[in-house]
Design an enzyme around this catalytic site. Sequence first.
Site: not given
Length: 398
Positions: A173, A201, A232
């Site tokens: 990240s 992610h 996300k």
Amino acid sequence: MQDAWSTYLAERAAMQRHSGRWRHRSARRIGDGIRDFAGNDYLGLARDPRLAEAQAEGARRYGAGARASHLVSGHLEVHEALEQSLAALTGRPASLLFSTGYMANLGTLQALCDADTRVFQDRLNHASLIDGARLAGARSRRFHHGDLRDLERLLARAPDDGRRLVVSDGVFSMDGDVADIEGLAATSARHGAWLMVDDAHGLGVLGEQGDGRVGRAHGIERVPVLVGTLGKALGSAGAFVAGSETLIEHLIQFARPYVYTTAQPPGVAAATLKALELLKAEPERRDRLRALIRCFRGEATTLGLPLAASSTPIQPLVLGNSPRVMAWAAWLAERGLAVGAIREPTVPPGQARLRITLSAAHTDADLDALLEALADCQARDALTVRETDKEMGREASP
């Protein structure tokens, strides 16, 4: 007793401020003109009106809240449908919803590990993975970032006296680099270890179908434990664990953050189902994101900016020290640009950075504004250094 607590809180606050690590929040209003290069809305779905309408319809149908935990009466048909869709996306037999990614990692590690478990983690893993192993009481070792030889060494030296679990982020990240899933899986298999990957992610961004860094390309035999988040690239909230039916049933029985938490609001689940539908129907979002990444990296390289080696939407500029990072972030804010200013202890000493994140929702004008502002930051930074040298009587060399 109250005075002792007040003293303790004041001392910790003073230490945090003195170290330059003080964190603060700023309440933003939607439509305030700020260009957001700090969030994780990689596909631009968070403000898509179709997700908002799906969430509203879900709330109208099921209520604003689930009213109970999944194991009491809070597990609704919309949750069941979402779990099935997430399992299908990742190529796993089953999945299990959690309220947050932090809870998913804590719950999974707490349910799988105990004092007889040996856990091997990448040094740059997310805090929730580190905390999960600690709370489980597992015997943990951390291998050098992305270093399969170091992982091999640790596994080979560890006593073969119990279960072994190798844990890694799929996309890191703070650096934006990707894990070598093939290497991790092969190394884990050689030593009889399971592999757990948090693909927070990568999900929605990577993979042919947006199935992530792991997804279908690395099946359940290679990666038995897969974690993904919904807040996300998918634009909603929550998280899930995907794996075998046996694994999921184990988590239902023993993962305390799952057992003792009210289920996810049904409207959020409905919005996530819509996001999965759009993920499949609109691959052009990922195409747009990849184009923006290529453009940004090309222009940033031309400017001589200190880019990290990342091919993902996370594009860090490593500036070194906290005061410099905070100065650049403030200069960017003056021009209406929000970026992440990341300092110790989130990153190692000397690795403070601007964490720039790109989204398919960014326009060409947004990217141009960012690059122009970064060039200005670079010029102001150089001027500041020269002025500081003069004030200290050390004229900079030509």
